[in-house]
Design a protein around this motif. Structure first.
Motif, PDB file in Angstrom:
ATOM      1  N   SER A 160       0.841  -1.204   0.000  1.00 44.94           N
ATOM      2  CA  SER A 160       0.000   0.000   0.000  1.00 44.94           C
ATOM      3  C   SER A 160       0.876   1.255   0.000  1.00 44.94           C
ATOM      4  O   SER A 160       0.570   2.253  -0.660  1.00 44.94           O
ATOM      5  CB  SER A 160      -0.933  -0.010   1.209  1.00 44.94           C
ATOM      6  N   THR A 161       2.005   1.187   0.733  1.00 45.90           N
ATOM      7  CA  THR A 161       2.934   2.339   0.748  1.00 45.90           C
ATOM      8  C   THR A 161       3.484   2.556  -0.655  1.00 45.90           C
ATOM      9  O   THR A 161       3.587   3.690  -1.136  1.00 45.90           O
ATOM     10  CB  THR A 161       4.110   2.037   1.705  1.00 45.90           C
ATOM     11  N   VAL A 162       3.844   1.435  -1.319  1.00 45.08           N
ATOM     12  CA  VAL A 162       4.385   1.540  -2.675  1.00 45.08           C
ATOM     13  C   VAL A 162       3.360   2.192  -3.600  1.00 45.08           C
ATOM     14  O   VAL A 162       3.695   3.064  -4.415  1.00 45.08           O
ATOM     15  CB  VAL A 162       4.813   0.151  -3.200  1.00 45.08           C
ATOM     16  N   ASP A 163       2.084   1.809  -3.449  1.00 45.76           N
ATOM     17  CA  ASP A 163       1.034   2.399  -4.292  1.00 45.76           C
ATOM     18  C   ASP A 163       0.964   3.907  -4.078  1.00 45.76           C
ATOM     19  O   ASP A 163       0.861   4.686  -5.025  1.00 45.76           O
ATOM     20  CB  ASP A 163      -0.324   1.763  -3.976  1.00 45.76           C
ATOM     21  N   THR A 164       1.008   4.315  -2.794  1.00 43.95           N
ATOM     22  CA  THR A 164       0.956   5.756  -2.488  1.00 43.95           C
ATOM     23  C   THR A 164       2.153   6.455  -3.122  1.00 43.95           C
ATOM     24  O   THR A 164       2.031   7.523  -3.748  1.00 43.95           O
ATOM     25  CB  THR A 164       1.009   5.976  -0.951  1.00 43.95           C
ATOM     26  N   LEU A 165       3.325   5.837  -2.946  1.00 47.68           N
ATOM     27  CA  LEU A 165       4.534   6.436  -3.502  1.00 47.68           C
ATOM     28  C   LEU A 165       4.457   6.554  -5.015  1.00 47.68           C
ATOM     29  O   LEU A 165       4.910   7.537  -5.607  1.00 47.68           O
ATOM     30  CB  LEU A 165       5.768   5.611  -3.124  1.00 47.68           C
ATOM     31  N   LYS A 166       3.854   5.533  -5.646  1.00 47.60           N
ATOM     32  CA  LYS A 166       3.734   5.551  -7.116  1.00 47.60           C
ATOM     33  C   LYS A 166       2.942   6.771  -7.563  1.00 47.60           C
ATOM     34  O   LYS A 166       3.341   7.488  -8.488  1.00 47.60           O
ATOM     35  CB  LYS A 166       3.030   4.282  -7.604  1.00 47.60           C
ATOM     36  N   VAL A 167       1.796   7.002  -6.878  1.00 48.25           N
ATOM     37  CA  VAL A 167       0.957   8.146  -7.241  1.00 48.25           C
ATOM     38  C   VAL A 167       1.757   9.441  -7.065  1.00 48.25           C
ATOM     39  O   VAL A 167       1.778  10.320  -7.930  1.00 48.25           O
ATOM     40  CB  VAL A 167      -0.333   8.172  -6.390  1.00 48.25           C
ATOM     41  N   GLN A 168       2.459   9.503  -5.913  1.00 54.04           N
ATOM     42  CA  GLN A 168       3.266  10.712  -5.641  1.00 54.04           C
ATOM     43  C   GLN A 168       4.332  10.897  -6.711  1.00 54.04           C
ATOM     44  O   GLN A 168       4.547  12.003  -7.210  1.00 54.04           O
ATOM     45  CB  GLN A 168       3.964  10.546  -4.297  1.00 54.04           C
TER      46      GLN A 168
END
Ligand code: ADP
Length: 464
Positions: A160-168
């Motif tokens: 989930s952190t990776v997903d957030t980072l991807k969007v960022q």
């Protein structure tokens, strides 16, 4: 930069996280081991539980469990049965006292689903899988009994952190690209364009267009570059002018004696009565003048190329000046010249005798040449502290103040109309200057128009 960000924040986040977790749990175990008998052990375990999410249990062979902490309710080490703990202890013993493992733990979570009517509330159960790092170390205490430090830490999923980072990162990438484009346009307008122009102007300069002017950009570095190139262009144009002037001077100086030699020789060939010793002497004189001129040019170019080396010796300057004065006096006395030398003491210097006499000859020669009316030339030798100053004074027309700085230049003559009258090449002072520079001597001229000139140079005195 963006690629590095993507690689580290998205692709390598999970491996990094695992490596760090592993490192953390090992480091924690080592610190706990060192503090097993310390009073701070409880505080230390609390610190690991709260700040590092590491749950710890310490078992003793004699007292069963000694101390334990729990970071959260789902602590893996606290959910282990006595049998499992014994199994871990045995496995650790078999593998040299240390056991590191990753275990998936499945637990059932109950959830109350409230309804509008309390009667109909339902409870659902879900199975939750968690991944834990397990680390066990068996330590043998001084009494011979074993203690086992058992640590566990939950591996939180990073997807989930990776997903957030991807969007960022997508946002960062878009913003960065837009900003880079704007920056690139600004830089190309303000820096690249002036540099391209400078480059074009530099090419023209290389082709010999010395009138070119380099445009100064808005940036300091570009402006400085343009300023330096403008200066270089100015200096190159001066050098080019000087080169042309030197070539024309040399050809002029060479042509005069050659014309004379050819003219007289032809005259002597065609008119038998003209084959007189006087005419022959003129040819010899002109040939000598040519030889002297070519010698001067060669001397000067070797001084300027730095190939002339001094052969200094300990010598009496007073003797040298006195000798030259005597010789010059003899040569010029029939023309009514009076050349005098004054000195108070015998002074020695460390210098190249031959080259120094060339300087003195030149200065006296000029004094004689340029003071045709008042035929007095005075040579002085003076001590000034640790230096000796030699002065050659004449009472001729002097040198105009605005011309003084040029007289040491090659081929420079103050009054070119007197050229025919005075046998000068314009090279004498230039050669003298180069010799004096090689001796590290100070030199100069003091002149008063219509009252005469004093050419001087100073050398360090050689102590006996
Ligand atoms: P030149 O061979 O023409 O004498 P120099 O280099 O010795 O060349 O001198 C350069 C110029 O300096 C001379 O052409 C002359 O105009 C000027 N000059 C040199 N010495 C004197 C002097 N003693 N009095 C006046 N002018 C001088």
């Amino acid at each position: 930069m963006l690629v590095i960000l993507w690689v580290f924040q998205v692709m390598l986040l999970e491996p990094f996280y695992r490596v760090m977790k592993n490192y953390d749990i090992r480091a924690a175990c080592e610190t706990i081991e060192k503090n097993l008998n310390s009073d701070n052990l409880v505080k230390l375990l609390d610190h690991y539980a709260l700040n590092r999410s590491i749950d710890v249990r310490i078992f003793s062979q004699t007292e069963n469990e000694v101390i334990s902490t729990a970071y959260n309710a789902e602590s893996y080490v606290h959910s282990l049965s006595a049998g499992s703990i014994n199994a871990i202890y045995r496995r650790a013993k078999q593998t040299g006292g240390v056991l590191a493992d990753t275990v998936i733990n499945e637990s059932i979570q109950l959830k109350l689903n409230p309804s509008r009517t309390r009667l109909h509330s339902t409870i659902t159960s879900t199975s939750v899988k968690t991944e834990n790092l397990l680390y066990a170390k068996v330590v043998t205490m001084p009494g011979g009994s074993d203690r086992m430090i058992l640590l566990s830490s939950r591996v939180t999923p990073v997807s989930s952190t990776v997903d957030t980072l991807k969007v960022q990162l997508i946002c960062i990438t878009a913003i960065t690209i837009i900003l880079s484009l704007i920056l690139a346009i600004i830089i190309s307008r303000r820096i690249s364009k002036p540099i391209v122009k400078t480059n074009e102007s530099a090419k023209q300069l290389a082709e010999g267009n010395f009138d070119i002017s380099f445009e100064q950009g808005k940036y300091r570095e570009v402006a400085e570059l343009a300023e330096t190139l403008n200066f270089a262009a100015k200096e190159l144009s001066k050098t080019e002018g000087l080169r042309r002037e030197i070539i024309s001077n040399i050809s002029h100086e060479l042509r005069t004696p050659i014309t004379m030699i050819a003219g007289y020789a032809e005259m002597m060939r065609d008119l038998p009565g003209e084959s007189t010793p006087e005419n022959l002497q003129i040819i010899i004189d002109e040939a000598n003048r040519l030889t002297a001129l070519v010698g001067d040019i060669l001397d000067l170019s070797s001084y300027q190329a730095g190939t002339q080396i001094l052969s200094p010796e300990h010598m009496s300057l007073t003797e040298l000046l006195s000798d030259i004065t005597t010789r010059y006096s003899k040569l010029t006395e029939q023309d009514g010249y009076s050349i005098t030398f004054s000195c108070a003491e015998d002074i020695h210097v460390y210098a190249d005798k031959l080259k120094l006499s060339q300087v003195v000859y030149n200065l006296i020669g000029n004094a004689v040449n340029y003071s045709p009316d008042d035929r007095r030339v005075e040579i002085f030798q003076r001590r000034i502290d640790d230096c000796v100053r030699v002065e050659v004074t004449d009472h001729g027309p002097g040198i105009p103040p605005d011309k003084i700085r040029y007289i040491w230049d090659r081929f420079y003559k103050v009054d070119t109309t007197k050229r025919a009258k005075i046998n000068g090449t314009g090279l004498g002072l230039s050669i003298a200057k180069n010799i004096l520079i090689l001796h590290n001597a100070r030199y100069g001229v003091e002149t008063d128009q219509n009252a005469g000139s004093t050419f001087w140079f100073e050398l360090p005195i050689e102590k006996e």
